[in-house]
Scaffold this motif. Structure first.
Motif, PDB file in Angstrom:
ATOM      1  N   GLY A 293      46.545  42.808  37.049  1.00  0.00           N
ATOM      2  CA  GLY A 293      48.003  42.770  37.060  1.00  0.00           C
ATOM      3  C   GLY A 293      48.572  41.570  37.780  1.00  0.00           C
ATOM      4  O   GLY A 293      47.868  40.634  38.150  1.00  0.00           O
ATOM      5  N   ASP A 294      49.866  41.607  38.014  1.00  0.00           N
ATOM      6  CA  ASP A 294      50.644  40.480  38.533  1.00  0.00           C
ATOM      7  C   ASP A 294      50.095  39.988  39.877  1.00  0.00           C
ATOM      8  O   ASP A 294      50.071  40.744  40.855  1.00  0.00           O
TER       9      ASP A 294
ATOM     10  N   HIS B 141      51.184  36.949  41.570  1.00  0.00           N
ATOM     11  CA  HIS B 141      52.294  36.417  42.368  1.00  0.00           C
ATOM     12  C   HIS B 141      51.832  35.670  43.623  1.00  0.00           C
ATOM     13  O   HIS B 141      52.294  35.919  44.733  1.00  0.00           O
TER      14      HIS B 141
ATOM     15  N   ASP C  89      52.552  36.482  35.323  1.00  0.00           N
ATOM     16  CA  ASP C  89      53.203  36.470  36.646  1.00  0.00           C
ATOM     17  C   ASP C  89      52.221  36.064  37.734  1.00  0.00           C
ATOM     18  O   ASP C  89      52.047  36.765  38.739  1.00  0.00           O
TER      19      ASP C  89
ATOM     20  N   HIS D 231      52.867  41.645  28.831  1.00  0.00           N
ATOM     21  CA  HIS D 231      53.336  41.694  30.208  1.00  0.00           C
ATOM     22  C   HIS D 231      54.198  42.916  30.502  1.00  0.00           C
ATOM     23  O   HIS D 231      54.069  43.524  31.562  1.00  0.00           O
TER      24      HIS D 231
ATOM     25  N   GLY E 208      51.974  44.808  32.986  1.00  0.00           N
ATOM     26  CA  GLY E 208      52.213  44.579  34.413  1.00  0.00           C
ATOM     27  C   GLY E 208      53.680  44.830  34.688  1.00  0.00           C
ATOM     28  O   GLY E 208      54.233  45.828  34.256  1.00  0.00           O
ATOM     29  N   HIS E 209      54.323  43.962  35.475  1.00  0.00           N
ATOM     30  CA  HIS E 209      55.787  43.806  35.537  1.00  0.00           C
ATOM     31  C   HIS E 209      56.566  44.811  36.371  1.00  0.00           C
ATOM     32  O   HIS E 209      57.621  44.456  36.911  1.00  0.00           O
TER      33      HIS E 209
ATOM     34  N   TRP F 118      56.242  46.861  39.281  1.00  0.00           N
ATOM     35  CA  TRP F 118      56.301  47.100  40.735  1.00  0.00           C
ATOM     36  C   TRP F 118      56.038  48.552  41.120  1.00  0.00           C
ATOM     37  O   TRP F 118      56.802  49.171  41.865  1.00  0.00           O
TER      38      TRP F 118
ATOM     39  N   CYS G 104      49.906  50.629  33.605  1.00  0.00           N
ATOM     40  CA  CYS G 104      50.575  49.506  34.259  1.00  0.00           C
ATOM     41  C   CYS G 104      49.700  49.082  35.437  1.00  0.00           C
ATOM     42  O   CYS G 104      49.245  49.926  36.221  1.00  0.00           O
TER      43      CYS G 104
ATOM     44  N   ASP H 114      50.672  46.518  37.663  1.00  0.00           N
ATOM     45  CA  ASP H 114      51.458  45.851  38.699  1.00  0.00           C
ATOM     46  C   ASP H 114      51.789  46.865  39.790  1.00  0.00           C
ATOM     47  O   ASP H 114      52.631  47.745  39.597  1.00  0.00           O
ATOM     48  N   TYR H 115      51.113  46.721  40.923  1.00  0.00           N
ATOM     49  CA  TYR H 115      51.340  47.609  42.058  1.00  0.00           C
ATOM     50  C   TYR H 115      51.847  46.828  43.264  1.00  0.00           C
ATOM     51  O   TYR H 115      51.379  46.987  44.381  1.00  0.00           O
ATOM     52  N   SER H 116      52.844  45.967  42.988  1.00  0.00           N
ATOM     53  CA  SER H 116      53.626  45.306  44.045  1.00  0.00           C
ATOM     54  C   SER H 116      52.760  44.522  45.011  1.00  0.00           C
ATOM     55  O   SER H 116      52.963  44.585  46.232  1.00  0.00           O
TER      56      SER H 116
END
Length: 349
Positions: free
Chosen positions: A14-15, A17, A73, A175, A294-295, A297, A311, A313-315
């Motif tokens: 995932g993301d 960042h 991301d 995404h 992802g995406h 949060w 998903c 994306d876990y922040s």
């Protein structure tokens, strides 16, 4: 160089960042290693993403039988954006990973592309306007590349080549949202998904197919709040729309479709969906192949959203978790196949 003769499974991440140190730890946990880096565990490389091998080839994380799929991301917000980009691109160049476009990669391209109307004039405007909010969102990325302008241009060129989605025999990645009808419409028009200047400029028109395609697949679906109502997000911005699921079955209220970190006020969550609201929603069927996004949060312990939707994306950049799913062809996703690293070391100086 290690060549994957036959890919036996995929590790979908995932993301990121800009959480490069956490990414390296996750890759190590998943069994990936850097060629030419033996005996250097725990040391930071002088070159982000790894040193060069004796042959001059940049080292990359590799697995003998698996490949990573990054959900986009990679940029913005985090402390080591440049390093994270090198890690990901080196892996893609080496064939040990693939990467799709996230909304933040698209944002970077749009932020640096002049509109067709203003190009060549004394007052250039951009596809993504340089307003206070947009300036803030990309500020960490631009600051970390301030001394590396040629590298930043190289990564922008690379972003142009990223696919918006990948559709494999047994799974899909995008995404934010899989919209089969919009994908079919885009493909039928034979529009190139490569983000050249003309494509980006056309995407500045929100009614264009390019804009609808990018917005839906990299940002997902949303719904407008009742007239006069707004919510204050955790990031401090007022919002009059909220993100929605693309898999809600027989929804009746806003509560049934909301999918975002910021909860709706209780009275708004109880609002009944109108027929127009219901018609605006899309639905990913339970009989479809698994799709990874992802995406969004998410928080708490990673698990599937549904048997065929996950998903990842876990922040991560908000002291959350950088999450992967180890996919081996199963049609029903399993909670035990999530792997993650809590993000702590990237926030330490």
């Amino acid at each position: 160089m290690t060549v994957i003769e036959q890919i036996e499974g995929y590790d979908i991440i995932g993301d990121v960042h800009g959480c490069a140190l956490t990414l390296e730890q996750l890759l190590s946990n998943l069994g990936y290693s850097q060629e030419g880096q033996e005996g250097q565990e725990g040391q930071e490389s002088n070159a982000p993403g790894g040193n060069e091998s004796a042959s001059g080839e940049k080292s990359a994380y590799r697995h003998p039988s698996r490949q990573v799929i990054f959900l986009g991301d990679i940029v913005d917000r985090g402390p080591r954006i440049r390093e994270a980009l090198h890690i990901v691109k080196n892996m893609v160049d080496a064939g040990s990973a693939q990467c799709i476009m996230g909304n933040h990669e698209y944002n970077a391209l749009a932020y640096t592309t002049p509109t067709a109307e203003s190009e060549g004039t004394d007052s250039v405007e951009y596809v993504r306007p340089h307003n206070a909010r947009h300036n803030l969102l990309i500020s960490d990325t631009l600051m970390q590349f301030a001394s590396y302008p040629e590298e930043w241009r190289m990564f922008l060129d690379w972003f142009r080549s990223l696919p918006v989605y990948l559709d494999f025999d047994k799974f899909r990645v995008v995404h934010a949202c899989w919209d089969a009808q919009l994908i079919a419409e885009f493909d039928a028009e034979a529009l190139s998904p490569l983000f050249d200047k003309a494509f980006l400029q056309r995407s500045s028109d929100r009614t264009s197919l390019e804009a609808r395609f990018i917005d839906r697949l990299t940002r997902g679906t949303d719904m407008r709040l009742p007239k006069g109502r707004w919510i204050l997000g955790r990031d401090g911005y007022e919002r009059r729309i909220f993100r929605t699921k693309f898999w809600a079955e027989n929804p009746e209220t806003f509560r049934d479709v909301v999918f975002q970190p910021d909860p709706l006020p209780i009275d708004i969550a109880a609002f009944t969906l109108t027929e127009e609201d219901k018609q605006s929603l899309i639905y990913y069927g339970t009989d479809e192949k698994p799709v990874f996004v992802g995406h969004y949060w998410l928080e708490n312990k990673p698990k599937p959203l549904r048997d065929n939707i996950a998903c990842l994306d876990y922040s991560a950049v908000k002291y959350g978790r950088l999450v992967a799913y180890r996919f081996d062809g199963e049609s029903c996703l399993e909670e035990s196949k999530f792997e993650w690293v809590d993000v702590e070391q990237d926030h330490k100086s």
